[in-house]
Write a protein that holds these residues in place. Structure first.
Motif, PDB file in Angstrom:
ATOM      1  N   GLY A 166       1.717   3.868   7.179  1.00  0.00           N
ATOM      2  CA  GLY A 166       2.230   3.694   5.821  1.00  0.00           C
ATOM      3  C   GLY A 166       1.134   3.492   4.794  1.00  0.00           C
ATOM      4  N   LEU A 167       0.138   2.682   5.126  1.00  0.00           N
ATOM      5  CA  LEU A 167      -0.975   2.443   4.202  1.00  0.00           C
ATOM      6  C   LEU A 167      -1.772   3.719   3.982  1.00  0.00           C
ATOM      7  CD1 LEU A 167      -2.129  -1.030   5.547  1.00  0.00           C
ATOM      8  CD2 LEU A 167      -1.117  -0.587   3.288  1.00  0.00           C
ATOM      9  N   GLU A 227      -0.603   6.796   4.231  1.00  0.00           N
ATOM     10  CA  GLU A 227       0.219   7.715   3.441  1.00  0.00           C
ATOM     11  C   GLU A 227       0.252   7.327   1.965  1.00  0.00           C
ATOM     12  OE1 GLU A 227       4.002   7.831   5.457  1.00  0.00           O
ATOM     13  OE2 GLU A 227       3.329   9.415   6.826  1.00  0.00           O
ATOM     14  N   LEU A 228      -0.037   6.067   1.666  1.00  0.00           N
ATOM     15  CA  LEU A 228      -0.136   5.633   0.271  1.00  0.00           C
ATOM     16  C   LEU A 228      -1.495   5.981  -0.343  1.00  0.00           C
ATOM     17  CD1 LEU A 228       1.590   2.121   0.373  1.00  0.00           C
ATOM     18  CD2 LEU A 228       2.410   4.159  -0.823  1.00  0.00           C
ATOM     19  N   HIS A 275      -4.571   4.920   0.959  1.00  0.00           N
ATOM     20  CA  HIS A 275      -5.635   3.966   1.236  1.00  0.00           C
ATOM     21  C   HIS A 275      -6.493   4.416   2.413  1.00  0.00           C
ATOM     22  CE1 HIS A 275      -3.904   1.199  -1.615  1.00  0.00           C
ATOM     23  NE2 HIS A 275      -2.730   1.247  -0.993  1.00  0.00           N
ATOM     24  N   SER A 285      11.509   1.619   3.935  1.00  0.00           N
ATOM     25  CA  SER A 285      10.520   2.689   3.866  1.00  0.00           C
ATOM     26  C   SER A 285       9.121   2.101   3.685  1.00  0.00           C
ATOM     27  CB  SER A 285      10.846   3.607   2.688  1.00  0.00           C
ATOM     28  OG  SER A 285       9.733   4.406   2.345  1.00  0.00           O
ATOM     29  N   SER A 286       8.183   2.530   4.522  1.00  0.00           N
ATOM     30  CA  SER A 286       6.826   1.967   4.452  1.00  0.00           C
ATOM     31  C   SER A 286       6.195   2.178   3.084  1.00  0.00           C
ATOM     32  CB  SER A 286       5.948   2.570   5.550  1.00  0.00           C
ATOM     33  OG  SER A 286       5.859   3.974   5.421  1.00  0.00           O
ATOM     34  N   GLY A 287       6.505   3.301   2.429  1.00  0.00           N
ATOM     35  CA  GLY A 287       5.943   3.517   1.102  1.00  0.00           C
ATOM     36  C   GLY A 287       6.372   2.447   0.127  1.00  0.00           C
ATOM     37  N   ARG A 288       7.651   2.135   0.126  1.00  0.00           N
ATOM     38  CA  ARG A 288       8.180   1.116  -0.780  1.00  0.00           C
ATOM     39  C   ARG A 288       7.685  -0.285  -0.396  1.00  0.00           C
ATOM     40  NH1 ARG A 288      13.208   0.988  -3.652  1.00  0.00           N
ATOM     41  NH2 ARG A 288      13.696   3.007  -2.701  1.00  0.00           N
ATOM     42  N   ARG A 296       3.676  -0.665  -0.667  1.00  0.00           N
ATOM     43  CA  ARG A 296       3.200  -0.621  -2.053  1.00  0.00           C
ATOM     44  C   ARG A 296       3.373  -1.999  -2.695  1.00  0.00           C
ATOM     45  NH1 ARG A 296       6.074   3.208  -3.524  1.00  0.00           N
ATOM     46  NH2 ARG A 296       4.580   4.895  -3.197  1.00  0.00           N
TER      47      ARG A 296
END
Length: 378
Positions: free
Chosen positions: A27-28, A30-31, A33, A364-367, A370
């Motif tokens: 998730g990190l 995909e954001l 980082h 959701s990992s994005g939400r 973040r």
């Protein structure tokens, strides 16, 4: 930003535990980082070798498991497994340089065993509590490793949604706890379309020791599951349990379909397949989570939801922060659990659709990540 994530994949080499860590790493990344994985064991690495069925202090066994997991997650060579003066993975000097450049050092669940000088070079440090109640009670009682880690972090997160509320039994240990939830990397957990016939659960009969706090014992699943042991005899719905720490002879006479927990969860892919081939999840929580009603929700349940699989879960205080009734069905006793099976089966397609929708909107990992990184960086 450069983020170091300190976890425990190699020390607990089963797929379910690996995914808990991997959801954050994927998730990190995909954001956007730049993510590095650290596993710090302290002076020595003690790991249970499932194939040999014995403890090993050889770094090769856990490090090979870490490598396989992180290769599948796209992390490549951005990881290091350390014990004493030994390490496998990244060159130590290169990792020290990463520490000097890191904006955030995230400690997930397990206290850092040794705070080497380079770990303190990161700009900010945060701790993520995934065992609400047990962690705070241990802090109150002065657990030295946990206290050292928490005291070195500028922000503390917990999946216990009710910590700090006047009616919550979990102490704050004099700290401010920011709320988060278990993330799921939806890109790696697609909806499974093929219906299955079995409700399933993955359970460790007894994890860590009970916690005694102010004269009250807060226990593990072995204290809670016996209340529901007759469930298969109250329904025609087949229920498969992948269990570690309890024998087939203990459960099969009550109608449970039993298999070894570590076998079903041996690798991240076998764990994902087990969940994806399920009709729904049935899950009993730790006695401590039920007793404190701290609002805990399982990292495993979010995987079921992401696959479009409804979850039938024991109530830990979910109703005021998570939609229940469709996709997530909560129960308090065995009669409500049996009724919940009927509720899910009576409108299965609607429950499946709601399950995925809840995963997208809440987990959701994005939400989730973040928000977490934003608060940790403040």
């Amino acid at each position: 930003m450069i983020i170091i994530f300190s976890g425990s994949i190699g020390r607990f080499p089963v797929g379910g535990h690996a995914w808990i860590n991997m959801q954050y790493l994927i998730g990190l990344r995909e954001l956007g980082h730049e993510v590095f994985y650290l596993e710090e064991c302290g002076q020595e690495s003690y790991v249970y070798d499932w194939e040999a069925q014995q403890l090993t202090t050889d770094l090769a066994y856990p490090a090979s498991y870490v490598r396989a997991c992180l290769d599948s997650a796209g992390l490549g060579d951005r990881w290091i497994y350390r014990a004493g003066e030994q390490s496998i993975g990244m060159d130590v000097e290169k990792f020290r340089d990463v520490c000097s450049q890191a904006s955030l050092f995230l400690v997930h669940a397990v206290p850092v065993a040794i705070w080497r000088p380079e770990y303190l070079r990161a700009r900010r440090h945060s701790f993520i509590d995934t065992d609400p109640g047990f962690v705070q009670m241990s802090l109150e009682k002065g657990n030295p490793a946990l206290k050292q880690t928490v005291d070195r972090c500028q922000s503390l997160f917990t999946v216990g949604q009710h910590i700090g509320a006047p009616d919550c039994l979990i102490p704050t240990a004099g700290r401010r706890w920011l709320k988060t939830v278990p993330p799921v990397a939806l890109s790696h957990w697609p909806v499974k379309e093929t219906p299955a016939d079995e409700f399933t659960c993955v359970i460790q009969w007894r994890g860590f020791r009970d916690e005694v706090y102010q004269g009250v014992t807060y226990g593990q699943k072995d204290r809670e599951f016996p209340r529901f042991i007759n469930l298969p005899q109250m329904t025609t719905q087949p229920i498969r349990i992948a269990v570690t720490g309890a024998s087939e002879e203990k459960l099969a006479p009550y109608g449970w379909r039993v298999e070894q927990g570590w076998s079903a969860s041996r690798t991240p892919s076998s764990y994902r397949d087990f969940i994806g081939h399920s009709r729904a999840e049935f899950s009993v929580a730790k006695h401590g989570y039920v007793t404190t009603q701290g609002g805990w929700f399982s990292d495993r349940s979010v995987c079921y939801l992401a696959c479009g699989r409804p979850v039938l879960v024991q109530d830990t205080g979910l109703g005021d922060w998570l939609p229940t009734g469709k996709g997530v069905v909560a129960f308090r006793d065995v009669a409500e659990a049996a009724e919940g099976i009927d509720v899910i089966n009576s409108d299965y397609d609607a429950h499946r659709a709601s399950a995925r929708r809840i995963a997208e909107e809440y987990f959701s990992s994005g939400r989730v990540l973040r928000d977490l990184v934003g608060q940790a960086a403040d």
